[in-house]
Design an enzyme around this catalytic site. Structure first.
Site, PDB file in Angstrom:
ATOM      1  N   HIS A 232       0.849  -1.209   0.000  1.00 33.17           N
ATOM      2  CA  HIS A 232       0.000   0.000   0.000  1.00 33.17           C
ATOM      3  C   HIS A 232       0.868   1.236   0.000  1.00 33.17           C
ATOM      4  CE1 HIS A 232       0.778  -0.535   4.313  1.00 33.17           C
ATOM      5  NE2 HIS A 232       0.232   0.627   4.589  1.00 33.17           N
TER       6      HIS A 232
ATOM      7  N   HIS B  43       1.419   3.905   1.935  1.00 30.49           N
ATOM      8  CA  HIS B  43       1.973   4.666   3.067  1.00 30.49           C
ATOM      9  C   HIS B  43       3.500   4.745   3.008  1.00 30.49           C
ATOM     10  CE1 HIS B  43      -1.862   4.065   5.702  1.00 30.49           C
ATOM     11  NE2 HIS B  43      -1.946   5.123   4.917  1.00 30.49           N
TER      12      HIS B  43
ATOM     13  N   ASP C  52       5.864   4.667   5.128  1.00 27.57           N
ATOM     14  CA  ASP C  52       6.707   3.718   5.875  1.00 27.57           C
ATOM     15  C   ASP C  52       6.829   2.367   5.148  1.00 27.57           C
ATOM     16  OD1 ASP C  52       3.898   3.518   6.707  1.00 27.57           O
ATOM     17  OD2 ASP C  52       4.562   2.053   8.190  1.00 27.57           O
ATOM     18  N   HIS C  53       6.126   2.226   4.020  1.00 26.35           N
ATOM     19  CA  HIS C  53       6.226   1.003   3.214  1.00 26.35           C
ATOM     20  C   HIS C  53       6.853   1.234   1.840  1.00 26.35           C
ATOM     21  CE1 HIS C  53       3.615  -1.355   6.015  1.00 26.35           C
ATOM     22  NE2 HIS C  53       3.358  -0.121   6.383  1.00 26.35           N
TER      23      HIS C  53
ATOM     24  N   HIS D 208      -7.512  -0.784   5.603  1.00 26.98           N
ATOM     25  CA  HIS D 208      -6.472   0.114   6.134  1.00 26.98           C
ATOM     26  C   HIS D 208      -6.279   1.262   5.143  1.00 26.98           C
ATOM     27  CE1 HIS D 208      -2.741   1.321   8.114  1.00 26.98           C
ATOM     28  NE2 HIS D 208      -2.090   1.178   6.978  1.00 26.98           N
TER      29      HIS D 208
ATOM     30  N   ASP E  83      -0.260  -3.970   6.185  1.00 26.50           N
ATOM     31  CA  ASP E  83      -0.917  -3.434   7.380  1.00 26.50           C
ATOM     32  C   ASP E  83      -2.384  -3.855   7.445  1.00 26.50           C
ATOM     33  OD1 ASP E  83       1.472  -2.239   7.969  1.00 26.50           O
ATOM     34  OD2 ASP E  83       0.776  -0.175   7.733  1.00 26.50           O
TER      35      ASP E  83
ATOM     36  N   HIS F 155       4.448  -4.614  10.696  1.00 24.33           N
ATOM     37  CA  HIS F 155       4.893  -3.939  11.923  1.00 24.33           C
ATOM     38  C   HIS F 155       5.056  -4.917  13.078  1.00 24.33           C
ATOM     39  CE1 HIS F 155       4.359   0.322  10.699  1.00 24.33           C
ATOM     40  NE2 HIS F 155       3.424  -0.171   9.899  1.00 24.33           N
TER      41      HIS F 155
HETATM   42 FE    FE Z   1       2.604   0.844   8.123  1.00 17.96          FE
HETATM   43 ZN    ZN Z   2       0.016   1.631   6.541  1.00 17.78          ZN
END
Ligand code: FE
Ligand code: ZN
Length: 254
Positions: free
Chosen positions: A55, A57, A59-60, A113, A132, A170
């Protein structure tokens, strides 16, 4: 058999390297940073041929540009996220297949999400990269989807075989375990699992991957259609999505 290297990044994220030894092909999953993945690949004498994204985001995906530049890897991302992820080479939708050397993954759309979220299921390798959507004893927050959508997504993942290893995005397990225990105190399988998790956390070991079979019996977000759990929450007879929504709401304010 797929060789899987778990790479902790950014504090509590997990990225992964997947190496298919027959053809010597390697993929990076959800690289929120470039350097740790490039270093992990180099240490093993691997290139990186593919980048699989669950996805949009940051942080990915923040490491995508760096890995692409260093290795020329092709970027695989959800079709629904095309406008929000740069440098996509292969856009994938539900039911499509991603080949990694001699093995392959099925793409499962799992919105909730985010609206475009996908998971990658390597059936022959008993490995699910869940991003996530599904966490060990938890699930992702509903940033872009409804409780109904997320329940449907989690139900699809729950239908996979018990022996599936769940590689999530995570390390949230300790907090998830506290919440799950308070919500479902009479679940003996959960109590035993929480003890195992506490020992791993104490020893600074990862609690990921978990087995889908243990998630099915202990993760409250996969048990929203369990009549006993619904009754415990004062929601006897309610649809599973409504029970799921209440569990998610309680976690959000926990
Ligand atoms: Fe994340
Ligand atoms: Zn995420």
């Amino acid at each position: 058999m797929l060789e899987i290297v778990q790479v902790p990044i950014l504090g509590d994220n997990y990225a992964y390297l997947l190496h298919e030894p027959q053809q010597g092909t390697t993929a990076a999953v959800d690289p929120g940073e470039a350097a740790p993945l490039l270093a992990a690949a180099e240490a093993r004498g691997w290139g990186i041929d593919l980048i699989l994204l669950t996805h949009h985001h940051a942080d990915h995906i923040a490491g995508v540009a760096g890995i692409r530049e260093a290795t020329g890897a092709a970027v695989v991302a959800p079709l629904a996220d095309l406008g929000r992820i740069e440098n996509v080479d292969i856009a994938v939708a539900d039911g499509e297949t991603v080949h990694l050397g001699a093995t392959h993954a099925a793409v499962l759309e799992t919105p909730g999400h985010t609206s475009g979220h996908v998971a990658y299921w390597f059936m022959a390798d008993d490995a699910l990269f869940a991003g996530d959507t599904l966490f060990a004893l938890g699930c992702g927050r509903l940033f872009e989807g409804t409780a109904e959508q997320m329940w449907e997504s989690l139900s699809r993942l729950r239908a996979l075989p018990d022996e599936t290893r769940v590689f999530c995005g995570h390390e949230y397990t300790a907090g998830n375990a506290r919440f799950a225990r308070a919500l479902d105190p009479e679940n003996a399988a959960l109590a035993a699992r929480v003890e195992t998790i506490a020992r791993l956390v104490e020893a600074k070991q990862p609690t990921v991957p978990s087995l889908l079979g243990e998630e099915k019996t202990t993760n409250p977000f996969l048990r929203a259609d369990d009549p006993d759990l619904a009754a415990r929450l004062g929601l006897a007879g309610q649809p599973a999505a409504a029970v799921f929504a209440e569990i998610r709401r309680r976690k959000d304010v926990a």
